[in-house]
Design an enzyme around this catalytic site. Structure first.
Site, PDB file in Angstrom:
ATOM      1  N   HIS A 111       0.813  -1.220   0.000  1.00 43.07           N
ATOM      2  CA  HIS A 111       0.000   0.000   0.000  1.00 43.07           C
ATOM      3  C   HIS A 111       0.844   1.266   0.000  1.00 43.07           C
ATOM      4  CE1 HIS A 111       0.392  -0.069   4.515  1.00 43.07           C
ATOM      5  NE2 HIS A 111       0.389   1.248   4.335  1.00 43.07           N
ATOM      6  N   ASP A 141       0.033  -7.618   1.539  1.00 43.29           N
ATOM      7  CA  ASP A 141       0.490  -6.228   1.617  1.00 43.29           C
ATOM      8  C   ASP A 141       2.016  -6.142   1.692  1.00 43.29           C
ATOM      9  OD1 ASP A 141       0.245  -3.518   1.561  1.00 43.29           O
ATOM     10  OD2 ASP A 141      -0.303  -3.285   3.666  1.00 43.29           O
ATOM     11  N   SER A 215       4.608   2.435   8.022  1.00 43.04           N
ATOM     12  CA  SER A 215       4.251   1.305   7.162  1.00 43.04           C
ATOM     13  C   SER A 215       5.428   0.867   6.309  1.00 43.04           C
ATOM     14  CB  SER A 215       3.081   1.680   6.246  1.00 43.04           C
ATOM     15  OG  SER A 215       1.895   1.801   6.974  1.00 43.04           O
ATOM     16  N   VAL A 272     -10.513 -26.553  -2.578  1.00 47.53           N
ATOM     17  CA  VAL A 272     -11.669 -26.914  -1.765  1.00 47.53           C
ATOM     18  C   VAL A 272     -12.297 -25.657  -1.170  1.00 47.53           C
ATOM     19  CG1 VAL A 272     -10.952 -29.245  -1.107  1.00 47.53           C
ATOM     20  CG2 VAL A 272     -10.173 -27.293   0.252  1.00 47.53           C
TER      21      VAL A 272
END
Length: 480
Positions: A111, A141, A215, A272
């Site tokens: 991001h 991310d 971040s 599945v």
């Protein structure tokens, strides 16, 4: 005599006390004490942490309605009237990253660099380089960048095994919060294995202060190795409130290794659709404990179906790893190499079976729209008072009434009784029962026999597989 006896009693107390003090001292010595200072560690690791500046082109939108203050309840409503005006502007944002290779490989969050026109990496000494995106993975991310350091010598850091982290361990974060580069914060591991929103989430929760701009920065252990990538915070104000999340180093390393080799991720794919096993479902299957992942359907032609996995099977182990709950299975499957053949232990009709499954590739399955794709092949009606619904065998009339397309097997629920097990489980008219337990339903007799057997075995619930709008799911109905 009594004097001698008292002396021995007192001696015994002294010996016992000394032993207690010795044991207590040993326990204290084995416990890790808080570091006196993080200064040496911060000084050593800071040169490996970088600031990331991105430039993104944003199309401006004109508003034909009056403006409202930020946060106004009218603001979101009037956004629908905004129109592109053809003008574009450049927006800049800041984030963090860290060097994992002296040749110039840098890790950050997806991001941080997503949709960026230009990415600049600023080193500890303020030297800057333009970076190229090697690969990125929105699911976790994580993004991998590459710079050409030329004559600049880079200092790389190494990953630690995040599985060795314990709740309460000290950790240290370095990053670029609010544009203030080289900021160091410290705290402890608050929790492990957090799942925020995705199937592959493996977050470390920490109370080390993390804010906007952190971040993509590293979370270090006290040995100076990376245990996580600082990614998100939980906050209503936008500032740190002591709840931060970092992508675990084991997951980050797995993803970045693939990005470095292939330029994209290559996750293992089992094929599945699964669901959690509740206590009621476990009881209906005769399981002592609620564990594993219940297969609600297997993708037609997928790896699991080819290996012999059937609807109603419970996956207990994958590649010799015990599956305690449903959320664990996607993570371990995704982390297994594509094309690898692994043992799969399942529970079917009360017996454990071992199948060998060769994994496909998740990304290719998504590209070919195979996820969730399953195969498909005068009416009788009956009221099931113990379960709380009326069911009818399929015919053209009820298919048309309930708009049932591409359904050729099962029995359709035509009504649900109020305050019944069926209503509590969320069953509604129009749903189709396609399995009872692990037996395919092709007539009402199958349900009759299943109820008889359940009562005979003194089971408290009956397991049904019902067709719903977005696929199928199991429900456990209490036998009242």
């Amino acid at each position: 005599m009594s004097h001698i006896s008292n002396c021995f009693k007192n001696y015994g107390l002294i010996v016992s006390f000394n032993i207690f003090v010795l044991i207590f001292s040993i326990n204290l010595a084995s416990a890790k004490s808080a570091p006196e200072s993080f200064a040496d560690l911060a000084e050593k690791l800071s040169p490996s942490v970088v600031n990331i500046s991105t430039t993104t082109v944003i199309e401006q939108r004109s508003r034909e309605m009056p403006s409202f203050p930020p946060g106004s309840p009218f603001e979101d409503f009037f956004k629908q009237f905004e129109k592109p005006n053809g003008k574009k502007r450049r927006a800049q944002s800041l984030g963090s990253g860290f060097i994992i290779d002296q040749t110039g490989y840098i890790i950050t969050n997806n991001h941080v660099i997503d949709n960026a026109e230009k990415i600049m990496v600023i080193l500890y000494d303020d030297t800057s380089f333009e970076a190229k995106v090697v690969g990125k993975d929105p699911k976790t991310d994580v993004a991998l960048l590459k710079i050409e350091p030329k004559k600049t010598k880079l200092k790389a850091v190494k990953f630690a095994d995040s599985n060795n982290l314990r709740v309460g361990d000290w950790v240290m974060a370095i990053g670029n919060p609010f544009g203030f580069g080289g900021t160091v914060t410290a705290g402890i591991v608050s929790a492990r294995g957090r799942n925020l929103s995705g199937s592959y989430d493996d977050y470390i929760q920490t109370d080390a202060s993390i804010n906007r701009g952190n971040s993509g920065g590293p979370l270090f252990d006290m040995n100076g190795k990376v245990v996580g990538i600082n990614t998100a915070i939980f906050s209503q104000s936008g500032g740190s409130v002591g709840i931060g999340f970092a992508v675990s180093s084991n997951l980050a390393k797995q993803v970045t290794d693939q990005l470095k080799e292939f330029g994209r991720t290559k996750r293992g794919w089992l094929g599945v659709l699964i669901q959690e096993i509740s206590k009621e479902i476990a009881d209906s299957l005769g399981m002592k404990t609620a564990k594993g992942a219940l297969v609600s359907s297997a993708t037609e032609g997928g790896p699991a179906q080819k290996a012999g996995v059937k609807t109603g099977d419970v996956i207990l182990k994958f590649n010799n790893i015990e599956i305690e709950n449903m959320k664990e299975l996607p993570k371990v499957v995704a982390g297994t190499p594509v094309g690898k053949s692994v043992p799969l232990v399942i529970l079917r009709s009360g017996k454990e079976l071992t199948l060998n499954v060769t994994l496909g590739e998740l990304e290719l399955a998504e590209k070919e729209n195979l996820i969730g794709k399953t195969s498909s092949k005068d009416a009788k009606s009956k009221q099931y008072d113990k379960l709380g619904f009326v069911a009818e065998e399929l015919n053209s009339k009820n298919k048309s009434k309930f708009k049932l397309k591409n359904i050729d097997k099962g029995v359709v629920i035509t009504s649900v009784k109020d305050n019944s097990s069926a209503q509590d489980a969320g069953l509604i008219p129009g749903m189709v029962i396609i399995r009872v337990g692990q037996i395919e339903v092709n007539s009402l007799k199958v349900i009759d026999e299943a109820i008889k057997n359940a009562l005979k075995q003194k089971r408290k619930a009956l397991l049904l597989l019902v067709k719903v709008e977005n696929g199928s799911r199991f429900v456990a109905l209490e036998l009242k």
